[in-house]
Design an enzyme around this catalytic site. Structure first.
Site, mmCIF file in Angstrom:
data_model
loop_
_atom_site.group_PDB
_atom_site.id
_atom_site.type_symbol
_atom_site.label_atom_id
_atom_site.label_comp_id
_atom_site.label_asym_id
_atom_site.label_seq_id
_atom_site.Cartn_x
_atom_site.Cartn_y
_atom_site.Cartn_z
ATOM 1 C CE1 TYR A 12 -52.470 -19.581 86.738
ATOM 2 C CE2 TYR A 12 -54.039 -20.371 88.384
ATOM 3 C CZ TYR A 12 -53.382 -19.332 87.751
ATOM 4 O OH TYR A 12 -53.632 -18.043 88.125
ATOM 5 C CB SER A 20 -53.959 -18.710 92.145
ATOM 6 O OG SER A 20 -55.256 -19.212 91.891
#
Length: 600
Positions: free
Chosen positions: A470, A457
């Site tokens: 995350y 990401s």
């Protein structure tokens, strides 16, 4: 094994025959600047099952040199091949194998009329047909920017050709080539062997072989057509196997696959090797040739042959490939499963929600694709072991694995519990570690290459006070992927990290926001979901980027403008990157304060 001489006009050709009489005959033709010795390892393995014929082409090795330095036209080379077939008593159609210029000769043999009926099959390695090449270049340029880039990329790989065709410059290049080959290989520890030569013949072979380029390149049909009646579109009814070395420095995959379309019975194999694959991977090349010959001789279509046949279909870049996708029940995983299936792949769609994965499979099957479902929790080590074993035993070793399954947790690290931390780590990082390790081992053991894709990401390189857990897992995935790529490159296995930005997927609706009352968490989740919808970047676009990453073997793929901007900013100015993150933190604080404040 026996040596013999065959006369072709004024040329004496040195021929070597091994294997027993009465078996199918395999004829191996070498390229530039090699001799027949480059086939020694492959011929030795094939000689146990077939009658194998190898010869030095004119001007190479022990064969004679034509008086005219331009007497290397393809029609003269076809005459040599015909003389060899006659000289060794090849009464039945033979199975022809060509590498580099030997492959160019092979195409002339199976497309033209001169040797019609004398070739049962053809295996081409790193030598495209001139008609297929011209057709590919025309269509690629007309297709748009991507096609133009492919043609320009191939032109860059072929920059040596004009040099070899130029008087004096070619001779200098040939001398440099002969002097440098052995020395460079000695300096590059572990590099693949490049070519085979009897002692002392390389300088002469390199010089004489310039005639191949000068007599044939840029001459159109004047270079020889292998006999009257050659079809301009390059069609042939002879079954053809393409062995495509994915690391070939001289021929790009689009060029080497240019036979797709004109050749009706085409079989494609991708080798995890460079141009001289017959020397670096003789076991693999001999096995593929043997399987193909036995099939053409009437043997059954094995799963490997069926895979190669599917890979030869035009418009199916992943034809016959086995692709495993985790998290395939929704979002990017679902879109990726669909994209690979549309490109001809057999897909195993895995998800912790087996019902969601089953719906993906049903959608693919409704579109005439092939897909299979499997329910698995990537956080469960034993379940992943069973999954990897099931795939191998049921379908075989995957060609592509997309480790996509993941979850999101937002909120301050101070509010993130041990349970929440363990959960996100076990799925986002440990799950990708297991998928990479288990299937990567299978690919290494098979020895035919492959590709692994791990979903990271943009938060892997853009710090965020609101997504520390995350971001930490995705940063670890990025680093793990980059390191794994270095490790698996030696086996011809590609590894890519894909870093999307803001994408409209269901993961937003399932994000856990720690440290907020349930009502505020629901409201924030809905707000972010609406923002993602307004951004409008679909999972299908990410899936397209994943397929391109595999085709082009790209190390890191940045998907969306914000992902590319963030990567550039993190490299150019880490200070500015952190300042942007602080702005994001303050904006998040204002939103949370508004959500937590009682109404009125």
């Amino acid at each position: 094994m026996r040596d013999q001489w065959v006369r072709s006009g004024e040329i004496e050709l040195a021929v070597r025959v091994r294997g027993a009489e009465g078996r199918p005959t395999v004829v191996l033709v070498h390229g530039y600047p090699d001799t027949g010795a480059m086939w020694d390892e492959v011929a030795g393995r094939l000689g146990e099952r077939f009658r194998v014929v190898v010869y030095d082409v004119r001007g190479a090795g022990a064969s004679g040199v034509p008086a005219d330095p331009l007497d290397y036209r393809l029609d003269a080379l076809m005459g040599d091949l015909e003389a060899v077939l006659d000289g060794v008593g090849a009464d039945e159609p033979v199975h022809l194998v060509g590498h580099d210029w030997g492959s160019v000769q092979g195409w002339e043999a199976v497309i033209g009329n001169r040797l019609r009926g004398r070739v049962a099959s053809f295996t081409s390695i790193s030598g495209p047909d001139r008609r297929h090449m011209a057709r590919w270049a025309r269509e690629a340029v007309r297709s748009g920017p991507r096609g133009v880039a492919e043609v320009l990329g191939q032109a860059r790989r072929s920059v040596y050709m004009p040099v070899l065709m130029t008087p004096w410059a070619g001779e200098v290049a040939a001398r440099v080539l002969a002097a440098g080959f052995g020395r460079v290989m000695r300096l590059r520890e572990g590099a693949e062997p490049r070519s085979g030569h009897p002692a002392g013949t390389l300088p002469a072979d390199a010089r004489h072989g310039l005639g191949l380029y000068r007599a044939n390149m840029g001459r159109g049909r004047d270079g020889g057509d292998g006999g009257a009646g050659t079809l301009d579109d390059g069609r042939t009814d002879v079954p053809v196997q393409l062995i495509v070395p994915v690391k070939d420095r001289y021929g790009s995959q689009p060029l080497l696959l240019s036979a797709r379309g004109p050749v009706e019975r085409l079989y494609v194999r991708r080798a995890p090797a460079g141009h001289w694959v017959a020397r670096s991977h003789p076991d693999l090349v001999a096995r593929w040739i043997g399987e193909f010959v036995e099939h053409v001789e009437g043997g059954p279509e094995t799963p490997a042959i069926a895979h190669a046949r599917a890979a030869g279909l035009p418009g199916k870049d992943f034809g016959g490939d086995l692709v495993v996708v985790t998290g395939a029940g929704s979002g990017i995983g679902r879109a990726t499963a669909h994209a690979f299936a549309a490109a001809g792949a057999r897909v195993v769609a895995a998800d912790i929600d087996e019902g969601a994965a089953e719906r993906t499979v049903e959608e693919i099957q409704a579109a005439d694709g092939e897909a299979h479902v499997y329910g698995v929790d990537v956080a469960d080590a034993e379940a992943m072991e069973r999954f990897a074993g099931y795939v191998r035993e049921t379908f075989g070793v995957p060609d592509v694995v997309v480790n996509n399954a993941g979850i999101a947790i937002a909120g301050s690290l101070l509010e993130t519990s041990e349970e929440e931390w363990n959960r996100i780590r076990s799925i986002n990082l440990d799950g990708m570690y297991r998928g990479s390790r288990l299937f990567g081992r299978q690919m290494v053991e098979r020895g035919e290459g492959g590709h692994i894709v791990n979903l990271s990401s943009m938060v892997a390189y853009m710090p965020s006070a609101d997504m520390p857990a995350y971001g930490a897992t995705k940063a670890a995935v990025l680093q793990m992927t980059e390191s794994l790529r270095l490790d698996l490159d030696r086996y011809g296995i590609g590894v890519s990290a894909v870093c999307p930005g803001v994408v409209d997927t269901p993961i937003v609706g399932r994000t856990r926001f720690v440290g907020l009352p349930s009502g505020a968490e629901t409201e924030l989740r809905e707000r972010i979901g609406r923002a993602s919808e307004r951004r409008g970047y679909s999972p299908e676009r990410v899936a397209g980027a994943i397929l391109r990453a595999v085709r082009q073997n790209r190390p890191v793929v940045l998907v969306t403008a914000e992902a590319r901007f963030g990567r550039a900013l993190s490299r150019v100015s880490p200070t500015a990157n952190r300042a942007l993150a602080r702005m994001g933190r303050r904006a998040g604080d204002r939103i949370r304060t508004g959500l937590e404040r009682p109404e009125g």
